[in-house]
Write a protein that holds these residues in place. Structure first.
Motif, PDB file in Angstrom:
ATOM      1  N   GLY A  70      44.705  24.158  40.090  1.00  0.00           N
ATOM      2  CA  GLY A  70      43.248  24.095  39.996  1.00  0.00           C
ATOM      3  C   GLY A  70      42.651  22.993  40.844  1.00  0.00           C
ATOM      4  O   GLY A  70      41.635  23.183  41.520  1.00  0.00           O
ATOM      5  N   ILE A  71      43.267  21.833  40.805  1.00  0.00           N
ATOM      6  CA  ILE A  71      42.741  20.712  41.578  1.00  0.00           C
ATOM      7  C   ILE A  71      42.924  20.962  43.069  1.00  0.00           C
ATOM      8  O   ILE A  71      42.020  20.703  43.875  1.00  0.00           O
TER       9      ILE A  71
ATOM     10  N   SER B 105      40.368  23.371  44.308  1.00  0.00           N
ATOM     11  CA  SER B 105      39.022  22.789  44.411  1.00  0.00           C
ATOM     12  C   SER B 105      38.850  21.978  45.689  1.00  0.00           C
ATOM     13  O   SER B 105      37.752  21.943  46.256  1.00  0.00           O
ATOM     14  N   THR B 106      39.911  21.326  46.162  1.00  0.00           N
ATOM     15  CA  THR B 106      39.773  20.526  47.383  1.00  0.00           C
ATOM     16  C   THR B 106      39.465  21.405  48.591  1.00  0.00           C
ATOM     17  O   THR B 106      38.621  21.052  49.428  1.00  0.00           O
TER      18      THR B 106
ATOM     19  N   ALA C 157      38.038  24.404  48.464  1.00  0.00           N
ATOM     20  CA  ALA C 157      36.708  24.971  48.279  1.00  0.00           C
ATOM     21  C   ALA C 157      35.629  23.966  48.687  1.00  0.00           C
ATOM     22  O   ALA C 157      34.652  24.320  49.362  1.00  0.00           O
ATOM     23  N   VAL C 158      35.798  22.707  48.296  1.00  0.00           N
ATOM     24  CA  VAL C 158      34.825  21.674  48.662  1.00  0.00           C
ATOM     25  C   VAL C 158      34.832  21.447  50.172  1.00  0.00           C
ATOM     26  O   VAL C 158      33.774  21.297  50.797  1.00  0.00           O
TER      27      VAL C 158
ATOM     28  N   TRP D 179      38.432  13.647  38.548  1.00  0.00           N
ATOM     29  CA  TRP D 179      38.779  14.606  39.594  1.00  0.00           C
ATOM     30  C   TRP D 179      39.322  13.886  40.821  1.00  0.00           C
ATOM     31  O   TRP D 179      40.362  14.256  41.369  1.00  0.00           O
TER      32      TRP D 179
ATOM     33  N   GLY E 296      42.426  27.948  49.424  1.00  0.00           N
ATOM     34  CA  GLY E 296      42.835  27.384  48.141  1.00  0.00           C
ATOM     35  C   GLY E 296      43.675  28.332  47.316  1.00  0.00           C
ATOM     36  O   GLY E 296      44.672  27.926  46.699  1.00  0.00           O
TER      37      GLY E 296
ATOM     38  N   SER F 139      37.877  28.719  49.779  1.00  0.00           N
ATOM     39  CA  SER F 139      38.587  29.161  48.579  1.00  0.00           C
ATOM     40  C   SER F 139      39.735  30.104  48.911  1.00  0.00           C
ATOM     41  O   SER F 139      40.737  30.158  48.184  1.00  0.00           O
TER      42      SER F 139
END
Length: 708
Positions: free
Chosen positions: A235-236, A239-240, A242-243, A212, A132, A129
């Motif tokens: 946001g998207i 998230s990538t 973070a995943v 998503w 991110g 994150s």
């Protein structure tokens, strides 16, 4: 089981199947993009299976599955980031930090294993994150940002090693759940491998079946377009990362439970191995392209190379060199494959067939039924200047006239002299039209399927696909070229799908290929189900339920014939000839008021095309070597309508000898003593009066006698 019409084509059975067509259809599959990675993987496994002792043993397979699982989890995270248009060089450092943290939490702090698992994955997500936030919200460059965090996280890993390794070396703890993570088995497979399979399936579904995943792909393909579409790019993107961090953390946790040790070098160089793996799997570094399964193919190849070199007792530095060489060779091979695969498909996709046709009837006999005349010349024009390609025409009980045009619009005329009224915009090119049992318009739309339209203009898709034929390479579930239809007495709609291989705007390609690619379909409005009634039919075009409702007449444009398919009676399910060896290309067919049938000829047979039909090699070479505008094609510029009796005899023909107003006639409809004409390339509808005895008066005559 649908009936097979192949026997009526006149083609020999040895020409039914085409290796060339099967190969083209195979090459066209999306999974064929992974051919080069799969061949690379097979080559790696075969090479080490021969040269490395013990590579093909069960013990090595178990070890390989563990290494593959840990590398594969990180590769899945990298794949998500790359598809979204980013890159993460810090995954190896995240892996190392979480590896050390997990051992500290388990062995020194004594946390329960479930808590260790959650904390390890959460720590990985937190570290991801950070990337991110910097990249998505602070707008920093992904490469530089993750390179900096790589160095920062690597420093943290070295600190953990310096401060805690001595204490962990003297501390032990035994826990069955921890052992299950590191060395256990589930259903005979290593725990790590089972977890990888589960995660890979979840990632695959998310990337290919969720909004998503679609948005990640859209952003990676074009950030500008995605932004204009209203997507939340920050946001998207956040998230990538973070995943990706969470998956790297999960991999570090598995390694900690398996090896029970940590060092400053844990995960060192992993980012290079992971990037190599995903690139070998075909994930694009430019973003917007890649799949979870292909990333795993590359990861397995890299894991196998590492394991094979270890069994060969090769020095560790050779591993990086081998990866670099393989990556270079693969990039060149994959580039060639990507460039030439599409070209190969274009050259071999069309596999012309050979039909056995009889000589065309002589239509030039004076006084004969085919004698050229001007009975359609000067037909009253309807919608002149407003219509563009009204292929078919139909009238309702109130005498209102409906037609479509190539712009995807449905028009209505309250009378032949009334102005056009736009009823609906369908989106595709409307072809065949009919009024269904509820008084709505049922329409065949090229490239879209069967649609229903209320008189008020509400559009509803009725049939857009059917159940796929399990043994066919080419996916034939989509209705690609629905072109004509009719309604039976029970309300079921029978309609033709002229080609399962070519779309509506490519119909001429099917005519050139001349193979039985079409089928007869049936839509049941009571159940909403669409079934295949007849398959392997050569370009089914016009569809007409017989006067007694016991059969369906089908025009075959490729074979210049009309066949009868029995729906009821002792011959139910049988297909038999109705009118064979016609001199023209039959298009639509409709019932006449005197018990016969009207048939439109879209074109006439020519000796040169009849000869070309018997020469598949000539047509194949023509398509490969000549530009599109120089291809030899069937004649499609004839203005002719014929009348056929119930027993299939042609009794008269109507021509627009001057071809001034109706260059092509593709349909006709009889209503209240008039014959209405439609044409795929015309700019109007036509109307002529029919006299009492079934022989049309000269167009423009004022004498009108109803035959209904």
């Amino acid at each position: 089981m649908p009936k097979d019409a192949f026997a009526l084509t006149g083609m020999s059975w040895r020409h039914r199947f085409s290796f060339q067509r099967s190969l083209a259809e195979l090459l066209g599959k999306r999974w064929m993009e992974a051919v080069v990675p799969c061949l690379l993987l097979v080559g790696v496994l075969a090479y080490f299976g021969v040269t490395a002792d013990g590579f093909l043993t069960l013990d090595n397979a178990s070890t390989l599955s563990q290494n593959f699982a840990e590398l594969g989890l990180v590769a899945l995270g990298m794949t998500i980031v790359l598809i979204g248009g980013g890159i993460d060089l810090s995954v190896g450092a995240v892996f190392g930090v979480v590896n050390g943290f997990a051992l500290i939490a388990f062995r020194l702090l004594g946390w329960p294993v479930p808590l260790v698992v959650v904390a390890a994955v959460a720590l990985g997500a937190l570290l991801g994150s950070v990337n991110g936030v910097l990249i998505a919200y602070a707008k920093t460059r992904p490469f530089i940002t993750t390179l900096v965090t790589l160095l920062a996280y690597r420093t943290v890993a070295e600190y953990i090693d310096t401060m805690y390794s001595p204490r962990m070396a003297t501390t032990t703890r035994i826990d069955p759940l921890w052992d299950l993570l590191g060395a256990g088995r589930l259903a005979g497979l290593t725990t790590q491998f089972v977890l990888l399979v589960v995660v890979a399936l979840v990632v695959h579904v998310l990337l290919s079946r969720s909004r998503w995943g679609w948005r990640i792909t859209a952003i990676g393909s074009s950030r500008t377009s995605a932004r204009r579409a209203g997507m939340n790019l920050p946001g998207i993107t956040f998230s990538t990362y973070a995943v990706a961090g969470a998956l790297a953390g999960a991999a570090g946790l598995l390694t900690a439970s398996r090896l029970e040790q940590s060092s400053a070098s844990t995960g060192l160089g992993m980012e290079f191995a992971v990037l190599t793996a995903v690139v070998l799997g075909g994930v694009s570094l430019a973003g917007g392209r890649g799949t979870a399964m292909r990333a795993l193919i590359g990861a397995l190849a890299v894991a196998a190379i590492s394991q094979g070199l270890t069994l060969q007792a090769q020095p560790r530095h050779l591993y990086s060199m081998v990866l670099a060489v393989i990556l270079l060779v693969f990039a060149a091979a994959d580039l060639k494959w990507g460039k030439n695969r599409g070209k190969a498909i274009q050259k071999i996709y069309m596999a012309p067939g050979r039909f056995r046709l009889r000589a065309s009837p002589d239509i030039y006999q004076p006084g004969g039924v085919w004698e050229l005349n001007d009975r359609l010349t000067g037909a009253q024009a309807i919608g002149l200047g407003e219509l563009d390609g009204p292929e078919d025409v139909v009238l309702d009980e109130r005498g209102r006239l409906y037609c479509g045009d190539r712009r995807g619009w449905l028009w209505r005329f309250d009378g032949p002299d009334a102005p056009a009224e736009l009823v609906a915009r369908v989106g595709g090119h409307p072809l065949g039209l009919v009024i269904d049992k509820d008084g709505n318009i049922a329409m065949c739309v090229a490239g879209m399927g069967l649609y229903g339209i209320t008189p008020e203009g509400q559009v509803t898709p009725l049939a857009t696909d059917v159940k796929r034929t399990w043994y066919r390479i080419n996916d034939d579930s989509a209705i690609r070229l629905a072109d004509d239809l009719d309604v039976a007495a029970d309300g079921k709609i029978y309609f033709s799908d002229a080609s399962t291989r070519f779309d509506g705007d490519e119909y001429f390609l099917d005519l050139i290929e001349s193979r039985p690619n079409g089928r007869l379909l049936r839509y049941d409005p009571d159940t909403g189900q669409t079934t295949v009634v007849l398959r392997n039919y050569a370009f089914p075009n016009g569809i007409c339920v017989s006067h007694d409702g016991a059969s369906v007449l089908i025009n075959s444009s490729n074979l210049y014939r009309i066949d009868r398919f029995h729906l009821a009676g002792p011959k139910a399910g049988q297909l038999e000839p109705f009118a064979e060896n016609l001199p023209g290309i039959p298009d639509n067919i409709n019932r006449a008021s005197d018990g016969g049938y009207w048939v439109a000829f879209a074109g006439m047979r020519t000796p040169v095309w009849d000869l070309a039909i018997s020469m598949p090699k000539f047509r194949r070479r023509m398509v490969k070597e000549l530009p599109f505008d120089e291809w030899l094609v069937p004649n499609l510029n004839t203005s002719c309508v014929i009348k056929i009796t119930e027993d299939g005899q042609v009794v008269e023909s109507l021509w627009d000898g001057q071809q001034k107003d109706h260059a092509v006639i593709t349909s006709m409809r009889e209503h209240d003593g008039y014959l209405y004409l439609g044409g795929l390339t015309n700019d109007r509808l036509g109307r002529i009066a029919l006299p009492q005895h079934g022989i049309p008066a000269r167009a423009g005559s004022e004498r009108v006698v109803s035959t209904s």
